[in-house]
Motif scaffolding. Sequence first.
Motif, short mmCIF file in Angstrom:
data_model
loop_
_atom_site.label_atom_id
_atom_site.label_comp_id
_atom_site.label_asym_id
_atom_site.label_seq_id
_atom_site.Cartn_x
_atom_site.Cartn_y
_atom_site.Cartn_z
N ARG A 28 12.03 0.40 23.02
CA ARG A 28 13.39 -0.12 23.20
C ARG A 28 14.22 0.00 21.93
O ARG A 28 15.43 0.16 21.99
CB ARG A 28 13.32 -1.58 23.64
CG ARG A 28 12.55 -1.81 24.92
CD ARG A 28 13.30 -1.29 26.13
NE ARG A 28 12.57 -1.53 27.36
CZ ARG A 28 12.60 -2.66 28.04
NH1 ARG A 28 13.32 -3.67 27.59
NH2 ARG A 28 11.92 -2.77 29.16
N VAL A 29 13.57 -0.16 20.76
CA VAL A 29 14.27 -0.04 19.48
C VAL A 29 13.42 0.80 18.53
O VAL A 29 12.20 0.92 18.71
CB VAL A 29 14.55 -1.42 18.83
CG1 VAL A 29 15.44 -2.27 19.71
CG2 VAL A 29 13.25 -2.13 18.50
N GLN A 30 14.07 1.36 17.52
CA GLN A 30 13.36 2.07 16.48
C GLN A 30 13.29 1.15 15.25
O GLN A 30 14.26 0.97 14.54
CB GLN A 30 14.09 3.37 16.12
CG GLN A 30 13.95 4.45 17.18
CD GLN A 30 12.52 4.88 17.40
OE1 GLN A 30 11.74 4.99 16.45
NE2 GLN A 30 12.16 5.12 18.65
N SER A 31 12.13 0.56 15.05
CA SER A 31 11.96 -0.38 13.95
C SER A 31 11.66 0.40 12.67
O SER A 31 10.64 1.08 12.56
CB SER A 31 10.81 -1.35 14.25
OG SER A 31 10.62 -2.26 13.20
N SER A 32 12.56 0.30 11.68
CA SER A 32 12.38 1.03 10.44
C SER A 32 11.34 0.36 9.56
O SER A 32 11.07 -0.84 9.69
CB SER A 32 13.71 1.12 9.68
OG SER A 32 14.09 -0.16 9.23
N LEU A 33 10.76 1.14 8.66
CA LEU A 33 9.76 0.60 7.74
C LEU A 33 10.37 -0.48 6.86
O LEU A 33 9.74 -1.51 6.59
CB LEU A 33 9.20 1.73 6.87
CG LEU A 33 8.14 1.33 5.83
CD1 LEU A 33 6.92 0.73 6.51
CD2 LEU A 33 7.74 2.54 4.99
N LEU A 38 10.68 -6.09 5.33
CA LEU A 38 11.53 -7.21 4.93
C LEU A 38 11.20 -8.47 5.73
O LEU A 38 10.99 -9.55 5.15
CB LEU A 38 13.00 -6.84 5.13
CG LEU A 38 14.02 -7.97 4.84
CD1 LEU A 38 13.92 -8.41 3.38
CD2 LEU A 38 15.43 -7.51 5.18
N VAL A 39 11.13 -8.33 7.06
CA VAL A 39 10.82 -9.49 7.90
C VAL A 39 9.43 -10.04 7.57
O VAL A 39 9.23 -11.25 7.45
CB VAL A 39 10.92 -9.13 9.39
CG1 VAL A 39 10.45 -10.29 10.27
CG2 VAL A 39 12.34 -8.74 9.75
N LEU A 79 -2.02 -7.69 3.33
CA LEU A 79 -2.71 -6.41 3.18
C LEU A 79 -2.17 -5.38 4.17
O LEU A 79 -1.98 -4.20 3.82
CB LEU A 79 -4.22 -6.61 3.38
CG LEU A 79 -4.95 -7.37 2.28
CD1 LEU A 79 -6.37 -7.72 2.73
CD2 LEU A 79 -5.00 -6.56 1.00
N LEU A 80 -1.91 -5.83 5.40
CA LEU A 80 -1.42 -4.90 6.42
C LEU A 80 -0.04 -4.38 6.07
O LEU A 80 0.25 -3.18 6.21
CB LEU A 80 -1.41 -5.59 7.79
CG LEU A 80 -0.97 -4.72 8.97
CD1 LEU A 80 -1.81 -3.45 9.05
CD2 LEU A 80 -1.08 -5.52 10.26
N LEU A 85 2.82 0.72 4.17
CA LEU A 85 3.74 1.54 3.38
C LEU A 85 3.24 2.98 3.24
O LEU A 85 4.04 3.90 3.02
CB LEU A 85 3.93 0.92 1.99
CG LEU A 85 4.59 -0.47 1.96
CD1 LEU A 85 4.61 -1.00 0.53
CD2 LEU A 85 6.00 -0.41 2.54
N THR A 86 1.91 3.16 3.36
CA THR A 86 1.34 4.51 3.20
C THR A 86 0.50 4.95 4.39
O THR A 86 0.19 6.12 4.52
CB THR A 86 0.46 4.58 1.94
OG1 THR A 86 -0.57 3.57 2.02
CG2 THR A 86 1.29 4.33 0.69
N LYS A 87 0.13 3.99 5.27
CA LYS A 87 -0.71 4.31 6.42
C LYS A 87 0.02 3.94 7.71
O LYS A 87 0.81 3.00 7.72
CB LYS A 87 -2.04 3.53 6.37
CG LYS A 87 -2.81 3.70 5.08
CD LYS A 87 -3.38 5.09 4.94
CE LYS A 87 -4.20 5.20 3.64
NZ LYS A 87 -4.70 6.57 3.44
N PRO A 88 -0.26 4.65 8.80
CA PRO A 88 0.42 4.35 10.08
C PRO A 88 -0.23 3.15 10.78
O PRO A 88 -0.95 3.29 11.76
CB PRO A 88 0.21 5.64 10.88
CG PRO A 88 -1.08 6.20 10.35
CD PRO A 88 -1.13 5.84 8.88
N LEU A 89 0.04 1.96 10.28
CA LEU A 89 -0.60 0.75 10.80
C LEU A 89 0.38 -0.24 11.40
O LEU A 89 0.03 -1.40 11.64
CB LEU A 89 -1.40 0.06 9.67
CG LEU A 89 -2.55 0.86 9.08
CD1 LEU A 89 -3.12 0.13 7.87
CD2 LEU A 89 -3.64 1.06 10.12
N GLN A 90 1.60 0.18 11.65
CA GLN A 90 2.64 -0.75 12.08
C GLN A 90 2.29 -1.46 13.38
O GLN A 90 2.61 -2.64 13.56
CB GLN A 90 3.96 0.00 12.24
CG GLN A 90 5.14 -0.90 12.58
CD GLN A 90 6.47 -0.17 12.50
OE1 GLN A 90 6.57 0.86 11.83
NE2 GLN A 90 7.47 -0.68 13.17
#
Length: 268
Positions: A28-33, A38-39, A79-80, A85-90
Amino acid sequence: MGTLILAVTSLLLYSIGTALQALHFRGRVQSSLAMTTLVGMLALVGHALLITQIVHHDGGFDFSIVRSSLIISWLITFLLLGLNLTKPLQNLLLGVYPLAGMTIIVALAAPTPTRLVPDHSYGMLTHIALSVTAYSLFSLAAIQAVLLSVQNRQLKSNYNSRLLRNLPPLQTMESVLFELVWAGVVLLILAIVTGALFVEDLFAQDIAHKTLFSVLSLLVFVALLIGRHTKGWRGVTASRWTLAGCALLMVAFYGSKLVLELIFHRGL
């Protein structure tokens, strides 16, 4: 700032983060890094301030099961966010944010016996810091192992689910899993070593089983890494070994605390 205000603020920010991740997961949205970080960091600030009020007492720190869980959930989230910031763990944040919020609610609502460690006991505090950080890394590894197992199963059955479309490639998932396990093993070894050095009686009746299960979990993780290097273990096999090691570590950490604090009503 009051404890209740900090708790409500942290819960609100974790709820916003969860909602954003859910919308991102559903496309539904594109959540930026930047927005994700920040949140998450704002929530962590409130969470950290809450920890200082609930865990830190005059002369020491309370490491009872509820307070320890509050620290561990903060560490897992921290840690997550750093790894993201460097790994695709969102996508892991979708499970971690609610977990952090739940530990805040439990910490406020569930009274437990105090397990106070004096703030001048630097050796013991070092042992505890290494232990909870290792446990936090292995908790992330367990979540990653579950996702990897589901991803493997869906790929084999050619089931193109929303989860599969949101996950990184299988090779990346496996690489991240083993990086988490490697880091956790190093910290767990250091935790066991510092425990042997600074705990007065590592095999005392109250913590003998904790020591035993911690060593057993370490052996499982070491066997997994050896199997990965010598036999190329991956996929479902890697996931099963990771979850087995994490289960032993959970028994070591939470099993002893649950029995001693909630049944016998005394600290560990």
